[in-house]
Write an enzyme that holds these catalytic residues in place. Structure first.
Site, PDB file in Angstrom:
ATOM      1  CE  LYS A   1      -4.942  -1.987   0.310  1.00  0.00           C
ATOM      2  NZ  LYS A   1      -5.247  -1.385   1.566  1.00  0.00           N
TER       3      LYS A   1
ATOM      4  CB  SER B   1      -0.958  -0.112   1.144  1.00  0.00           C
ATOM      5  OG  SER B   1      -2.017   0.900   1.217  1.00  0.00           O
TER       6      SER B   1
ATOM      7  CG  ASP C   1       7.159   4.398 -11.898  1.00  0.00           C
ATOM      8  OD1 ASP C   1       7.820   3.201 -11.796  1.00  0.00           O
ATOM      9  OD2 ASP C   1       5.858   4.501 -11.918  1.00  0.00           O
TER      10      ASP C   1
END
Length: 524
Positions: free
Chosen positions: A328, A303, A314
């Site tokens: 998740k 999460s 990224d």
């Protein structure tokens, strides 16, 4: 015919249940198509059947029924057809969870363990109410406010509920100390901080290490305090350890991520069927935006942890080391149900800056394979290779299956024989290691230096205790005995050291941690 007295509880519970169902409909929680009259009528009839069944059970079942338990089971059954992150949380459970996430509670300030049906003080917490009393590690608490609190029925939850309470309230403890003396201690409950950062320390020559266990309401402020302290000691690079961090508050993860990024970079976007898209970006150059960075993750990182790790990966901001994360990619909100209980409902998906959702598909279970021959393949199978994304620096990443690390670290497993030995005898081994600590606690400080001296001076005594009580130990080979001893050291350290010192002790032989240091020393 029902008497009014007998009918009222049934009516009130049934009425409350219908009100709950109407609330869920209004919130869009029950996914019925209520635009069509026929479907709406069917739903109303179904609700009536539920109430009728409930009343029949209360009025005609052959023995008394716990109404609270019955209602809770009905609520939990309702959630069987949605994702398993959507849960009903009863009042008491939510109260405890809220304390954990708020960053503090009111208590006496001790860490305890249950040993032979008795509360044993493992550690007196610094700056807590107990620190100014004669209470010491190793003391047994036998009575609280004159009521005995020992025996086979004693559980952690009972102890927590007994020792915690309102701020400033008095509690009287009866203790049995290591000299077998009975003492009475009176103290007032005070605020006890629940830190979400369990450990941070400086690694020569210029690396700071921070372990975040969860993202609670105080995590960002804790993070700033820890980083400032490390910078003052000379830290110019950072290891951020998110292993075992199952998540928490989104805003805290976003705030910390912002400190690691330059201005204008994406952090995460959130969107759901009934939630407009929200895009989070860094609004300034973070204090640590120029620090070489490694983030450590594992299958327990979920999460909010994955949001942070995904943003770092990224944006090409640092390296991810460890094992693939939990997977998740969902965001939950809590809805109060009026009596202190809540519905924790999944309301949206989140997407990392490259646009990927790392949610593991529901048909893929969350039980991890521990076969060392296929561990990495297991995670690769959960990645959706048809959903290809690019990081800011051009690396390929995939949707589904969690965050895959830039450097995969193979987990270290016990041999099958040693694993079976610990599995079959864990309670006894826990008891023996605790006895070992109890016998030596007064002679050694609860620091890493004290623990090292304890082990050096008493290694043979610890082995002798295990050998005497567990006959199968003598049948192991020398290699297996060495493996067993390493695990005994870890178990002993867990009960002897503070959390910070224990993390330091375990990290010294941890492959992911050592790899992170090597990467930073090699100038990422």
């Amino acid at each position: 015919m029902k008497s009014f007295k007998n009918y009222m509880p049934s009516f009130l519970y049934g009425f409350s249940f219908c009100i709950l169902l109407l609330f869920l409909l209004q919130q869009g929680i029950l996914f019925f198509s209520i635009d069509k009259d026929q479907k709406s009528n069917e739903n109303i009839l179904t609700f009536q059947k539920i109430e009728d069944m409930y009343n029949l059970i209360l009025d005609t079942y052959y023995e008394p029924v716990d109404t609270a338990e019955l209602l809770n089971s009905m609520l939990e059954t309702m959630l069987n057809n949605v994702d398993f992150h959507t849960t009903y949380i009863p009042y008491q459970d939510h109260l405890r969870q809220s304390e954990e996430m708020s960053g503090n509670f009111y208590g006496i300030g001790i860490q305890f363990s249950l040993f032979k049906d008795t509360i044993v003080v493992v550690r007196v917490l610094p700056d807590g109410p107990a620190q100014s009393t004669p209470l010491l590690a190793g003391d047994r608490i036998t009575h609280v406010d004159g009521k005995e609190i020992t025996g086979p029925n004693i559980k952690n939850e009972l102890v927590l509920n007994t020792l915690r309470g309102d701020k400033g309230t008095n509690v009287k403890l009866t203790i049995l100390n290591s000299s077998k003396e009975i003492k009475e201690i009176s103290l007032n409950r005070g605020e006890i901080p629940l830190h979400s950062i369990s450990s941070s320390y400086f690694i020569n020559p210029n690396i700071g290490y921070i372990k975040i266990d969860k993202f609670s309401s105080t995590t960002y402020s804790e993070f700033i305090d820890h980083t400032n302290n490390l910078i003052n000691k000379g830290a110019e690079k950072l290891i951020l350890d998110l292993r075992g961090n199952t998540g928490g508050y989104l805003d805290q993860a976003v705030a910390i991520t912002e400190e690691l990024l330059e201005k204008g970079l994406g952090i995460v976007s959130v969107k759901g069927q009934y939630r407009n898209e929200i895009i989070y970006k860094s609004n300034y150059n973070g204090q640590l935006s120029n620090f070489p960075l490694v983030v450590i993750i594992d299958e327990g990182s979920a999460s909010a942890s994955e949001i942070l790790a995904g943003a770092i990966q990224d944006n090409g901001r640092g390296e991810i080391v460890g094992r693939p994360s939990f997977g998740k990619g969902l965001v939950g909100e809590e809805f109060s149900l009026g009596d202190g209980s809540v519905l924790r409902l999944t309301v949206a998906r989140y997407f990392t800056p490259s646009g990927r959702c790392i949610q593991k598909e529901m048909e893929n279970d969350y039980n991890y394979s521990y076969d060392t021959s296929n561990y990495e393949d297991y995670f690769l199978n959960n990645i959706d290779s048809t959903k290809i994304f690019k990081t800011l620096d051009g690396d390929t990443v995939f949707g589904g299956g969690g965050i895959y690390p830039d450097y995969f670290i193979q987990p270290e497993f016990m041999s099958n024989s040693v694993s079976s030995f610990f599995t079959e005898n864990l309670d006894k081994i826990d008891e023996l290691t605790f006895q070992f600590i109890d016998l030596n606690r007064a002679r050694y400080s609860s620091t890493k230096e004290g623990f090292e001296n304890l082990i050096i001076d008493n290694k043979n005594n610890l082995i002798s205790m295990i050998s005497s009580d567990l006959d199968e130990y003598d049948n192991f080979s020398n290699i297996e005995k060495d493996e067993i001893y390493l695990q005994l050291e870890v178990l002993t350290a867990r009960n002897f050291l503070s959390t910070k010192e224990f993390v330091y002790f375990v990290n010294n032989n941890d492959s992911a941690y050592l790899k992170s240091i090597n990467l930073l020393n090699s100038e990422l």
